[in-house]
Design a protein around this motif. Structure first.
Motif, PDB file in Angstrom:
ATOM      1  N   SER A  14      23.307   9.371  59.224  1.00 49.42           N
ATOM      2  CA  SER A  14      22.481  10.318  58.999  1.00 49.42           C
ATOM      3  C   SER A  14      22.709  11.852  59.603  1.00 49.42           C
ATOM      4  O   SER A  14      23.490  12.251  60.181  1.00 49.42           O
ATOM      5  N   THR A  19      19.212  14.893  55.503  1.00 53.04           N
ATOM      6  CA  THR A  19      18.512  14.325  56.357  1.00 53.04           C
ATOM      7  C   THR A  19      16.938  15.140  56.004  1.00 53.04           C
ATOM      8  O   THR A  19      15.462  14.117  55.776  1.00 53.04           O
ATOM      9  N   ARG A  22      15.163  15.501  52.873  1.00 50.60           N
ATOM     10  CA  ARG A  22      15.043  14.138  52.329  1.00 50.60           C
ATOM     11  C   ARG A  22      13.791  13.439  52.711  1.00 50.60           C
ATOM     12  O   ARG A  22      12.401  12.934  51.701  1.00 50.60           O
ATOM     13  N   VAL A  50      15.342   6.178  57.453  1.00 48.07           N
ATOM     14  CA  VAL A  50      16.112   5.855  58.706  1.00 48.07           C
ATOM     15  C   VAL A  50      14.720   5.341  60.017  1.00 48.07           C
ATOM     16  O   VAL A  50      13.978   4.801  59.618  1.00 48.07           O
TER      17      VAL A  50
END
Length: 201
Positions: A14, A19, A22, A50
């Motif tokens: 990540s 991230t 996202r 994640v």
């Protein structure tokens, strides 16, 4: 970006610059689809791909995510609104076109901005309301200027402001690309309705 101070390691693979956006995008879509109360941090994490604990590298909690989404929407709206100088009729037409086009591209943001206000903490609610009032004040200034110059027939500028914004924002509840009317046609018809509503011939 919120940095986790507990020493939690970031999930392998990540990256904050990837991230973080996202996480916000997943939260936006899930809040709009299911409602804030029905969405857990674990569900957002699963959508992003994640571990749930890794989300706290990017946001302290779900409330902060909601607030950041709403604030980002309002700040972008305020930054992109047309200049407020010149002829009131021209300014009002620009406002109508901008409001419809801006929100037509952001249906999830609009839904959350209006339907999830009740889920903000009192402090966060006050900040979002202040940004909303700033945007509304811009339209009210246009209506007051037009009334003062005798080009608008508006008896109460605050009520007229709220009525116009409610009318324009309502486009998002039914407009779909590829439908019977194009966005240009919708903008033209709504301008005609707003124009008549404020007494412009």
């Amino acid at each position: 970006m919120f940095i986790n101070l507990t020493g939690m390691a970031r999930t392998t693979g990540s990256h904050a610059g990837i991230t973080g956006p996202r996480v916000r995008h997943a939260a936006l879509r899930l809040f709009a689809q299911r409602g804030f109360a029905a969405v857990s941090m674990r569900l957002i994490a699963a959508e992003v791909g994640v571990q749930a604990g890794a989300l706290y590298n990017y946001t302290p909690d779900k409330q902060s995510l909601l607030f950041d989404l709403m604030r980002g929407h309002m700040e972008e709206l305020l930054a992109q609104r047309p200049d407020a100088d010149g002829d009131p009729v021209k300014r009002l037409k620009q406002f109508v076109e901008f409001h419809i086009r801006f929100h037509a591209d952001r249906p999830d943001e609009v839904f959350i901005a209006y339907m999830e206000l009740r889920n903000l903490s009192p402090e966060n609610f006050a900040q979002i309301e202040a940004l909303r009032r700033k945007y509304e004040d811009g339209l009210e200034a246009i209506l007051r200027d037009g009334a003062a110059q005798g080009v608008f027939a508006v008896s109460d500028s605050k009520i007229a402001t709220l009525a116009v914004i409610a009318m324009l924002t309502g486009v998002n509840t039914w407009f779909r690309e590829g439908g019977r009317l194009s966005l240009d046609e919708v903008v033209a018809q709504y301008w005609d309705m707003v124009r008549k509503a404020v007494g412009v011939a």
